[in-house]
Scaffold this active site. Sequence first.
Site, PDB file in Angstrom:
ATOM      1  N   TYR A 155      27.449  27.641 -53.948  1.00 19.07           N
ATOM      2  CA  TYR A 155      26.950  26.351 -53.474  1.00 19.07           C
ATOM      3  C   TYR A 155      27.365  26.109 -52.027  1.00 19.07           C
ATOM      4  O   TYR A 155      26.561  25.685 -51.191  1.00 19.07           O
ATOM      5  CB  TYR A 155      27.479  25.241 -54.374  1.00 19.07           C
ATOM      6  CG  TYR A 155      26.998  23.862 -53.999  1.00 19.07           C
ATOM      7  CD1 TYR A 155      25.679  23.476 -54.226  1.00 19.07           C
ATOM      8  CD2 TYR A 155      27.862  22.937 -53.417  1.00 19.07           C
ATOM      9  CE1 TYR A 155      25.234  22.211 -53.883  1.00 19.07           C
ATOM     10  CE2 TYR A 155      27.431  21.667 -53.075  1.00 19.07           C
ATOM     11  CZ  TYR A 155      26.113  21.317 -53.307  1.00 19.07           C
ATOM     12  OH  TYR A 155      25.679  20.059 -52.954  1.00 19.07           O
ATOM     13  N   THR A 173      26.138  10.674 -59.266  1.00 22.28           N
ATOM     14  CA  THR A 173      24.725  10.833 -59.595  1.00 22.28           C
ATOM     15  C   THR A 173      24.582  11.393 -61.012  1.00 22.28           C
ATOM     16  O   THR A 173      25.555  11.864 -61.606  1.00 22.28           O
ATOM     17  CB  THR A 173      24.047  11.819 -58.628  1.00 22.28           C
ATOM     18  OG1 THR A 173      24.663  13.118 -58.775  1.00 22.28           O
ATOM     19  CG2 THR A 173      24.165  11.357 -57.183  1.00 22.28           C
TER      20      THR A 173
END
Length: 260
Positions: free
Chosen positions: A150, A185
């Site tokens: 990532y 989120t």
Amino acid sequence: MSQSTFPQDFTGLVAVVTGGVSGIGLATGQLLAARGATVIALDRAGRAPEPLTTVHADVTDDESVRAAVTSVVARHDRLDVLVNNAGIGAAGTVEDNPDAEWARVFDVNVTGVARVSRAALPHLRHSPAASIVNTCSIAATAGLPHRALYSASKGAVLALTRAMAVDHLADGVRVNCVNPGTVDTPWVARLLDAAEDPVAERAALEARQPLGRLVSADEVAFAVASLASPLAGSTTGTALEVDGGMAGLRPRPRVRGGSR
């Protein structure tokens, strides 16, 4: 702040937000709309609530992306703002993910930005207020544990943002990015749910940000809108950190009882 008090700096402008039906993308689209923009959410599935409209597109499919951008311009006769927000995560050290996973994450997080930008640029060049904002990450600049893949993809987004910014100066297209910390989120909620101890994992994520809490999607949206706004006409090639101080602050550890 009520929507009626928002500045209307995006009035008359058309904005496209990829990954715009949830999380940071949805918060960004809603804020841009509240500030006067016509907002189209590009996403593979789902539908954004009004006043946003949704065009289904897959950022890993060039034909899908080009068709989506073409349909937006055909309907609205312009494109002024592009927010490249679609992205996926990956966990593990450099040993943990096979080649196929490296290719998949880079295809979404990096090449996806390039695909959508490539399709949008011919239209952005005609805008008097053209702006691209990419969603990057604190992972681009800080070494986070178990985020090798990532982090590499977001490091590429940071470099791509700066390269695009200089390439398109003469086109009048500003290009910036936001570097969020860990944002509260649905995606992060799913990661926490999969952890062995979700409560402890959330506490650890909160503790590594100097403010002591997760970043909100609305806070990232405000940063995106600030960069995209026509009022920021001299800002390009910038990475705006929205990370609770994680990139640059080194506070003393909190001590129980209020002393530091």
